[in-house]
Design an enzyme around this catalytic site. Structure first.
Site, PDB file in Angstrom:
ATOM      1  N   CYS A   1       0.842  -1.202   0.000  1.00 29.51           N
ATOM      2  CA  CYS A   1       0.000   0.000   0.000  1.00 29.51           C
ATOM      3  C   CYS A   1       0.880   1.257   0.000  1.00 29.51           C
ATOM      4  CB  CYS A   1      -1.003  -0.031   1.153  1.00 29.51           C
ATOM      5  SG  CYS A   1      -2.373   1.138   0.953  1.00 29.51           S
TER       6      CYS A   1
ATOM      7  N   HIS B   1      -3.598  -5.248   0.621  1.00 28.47           N
ATOM      8  CA  HIS B   1      -3.128  -5.534   1.985  1.00 28.47           C
ATOM      9  C   HIS B   1      -3.133  -7.039   2.246  1.00 28.47           C
ATOM     10  CE1 HIS B   1      -2.826  -1.519   3.872  1.00 28.47           C
ATOM     11  NE2 HIS B   1      -3.787  -1.177   3.038  1.00 28.47           N
TER      12      HIS B   1
ATOM     13  N   GLU C   1      -1.777  -8.522   4.545  1.00 30.53           N
ATOM     14  CA  GLU C   1      -1.771  -8.766   5.995  1.00 30.53           C
ATOM     15  C   GLU C   1      -3.151  -8.637   6.638  1.00 30.53           C
ATOM     16  OE1 GLU C   1      -1.418  -4.248   5.929  1.00 30.53           O
ATOM     17  OE2 GLU C   1      -1.136  -5.941   4.571  1.00 30.53           O
TER      18      GLU C   1
END
Length: 234
Positions: free
Chosen positions: A98, A188, A190
């Site tokens: 990002c 993302h 994660e």
């Protein structure tokens, strides 16, 4: 004892998650450590002016997302960009996520700014380009895969020598290979579905103001295991 210390992978932290999410689910570093399977991930909070180590002493670098904009050119961000430029030249493996993806593009001569198509948030379908089948990081992924997103800015122009790897409905430069072992992903990997849902919840008012439908976006949130596997592969 004359033995060389093992080189570590460092997490360059460029911001915090939303305060209410942090108290319940932890912060970026917790999600990265878990997804990467590296519980003792070394973390450097560059946005809190923590100093960066000599890049040549590192095994790898991962750069987090942030609520800050790369186009704001904050001093800590510009300093980190210069440091990343050096790390790329040395050949350290790097993955930007990002904000980290955009910061790499900026550091290497690309152009970052507000997405003309507007905010992209929630679970979306990324499309891997056919030409990337041999890419060591993303080549194993299917031609389309689900990802979690939350961003306003994008890479508008690739730096010299960079290769586009994937697109999304609102972003042509959704994943980029900047150098032999340097990648950026706008999504993302994660984020868990629970964290993604919380982002939609806490951004609800601003999303409505922008003409987006938070309830519809929430209904589309799903598991993104394939996207998360990118962190383990890195």
């Amino acid at each position: 004892n004359g033995q060389k210390a093992a080189k570590s992978v460092v997490l360059i932290k460029t911001g915090d998650t939303i305060k209410q999410i942090k108290s319940q689910y932890g912060d970026f570093e917790d999600w990265f450590a878990q997804a990467m399977g590296v519980p003792d991930l070394v973390q450097i909070d560059v946005f809190r002016q923590q100093s960066l180590p000599a890049a040549e002493n590192l095994a790898g670098i991962v750069i987090t997302g942030s609520a800050t904009m790369v186009s704001a050119h904050e001093q800590w961000s510009e300093d980190t960009a210069k440091w990343l430029g050096t790390a790329v030249l040395i050949g350290i493996p790097i993955l930007g996520v990002c904000y980290g993806h955009q910061l790499l593009a900026h550091a290497l001569g690309g152009h970052v700014g507000p997405n003309p198509a507007g905010r992209q948030i929630g679970t979306v379908t990324a499309q891997r380009l056919e030409s990337t089948a041999t890419d060591p990081l993303l080549g194993y992924l299917p031609s389309t895969f689900e990802v979690q997103t939350s961003h306003l800015e994008v890479v508008l122009e690739l730096p010299p020598g960079a290769e586009r790897l994937a697109t999304s409905p609102l972003d042509d430069n959704f994943a980029i290979r900047f150098a032999d072992n340097v990648w950026g992903v706008q999504f993302h990997p994660e984020f868990s579905p629970a964290v993604m849902s919380q982002y939609l919840h806490y951004r609800e008012q601003v999303l409505r103001k922008e003409g987006l439908d938070p309830a519809h976006l929430l209904s589309k949130v799903t598991d993104t295991t394939q996207a998360q596997s990118v962190l383990q592969k890195f």
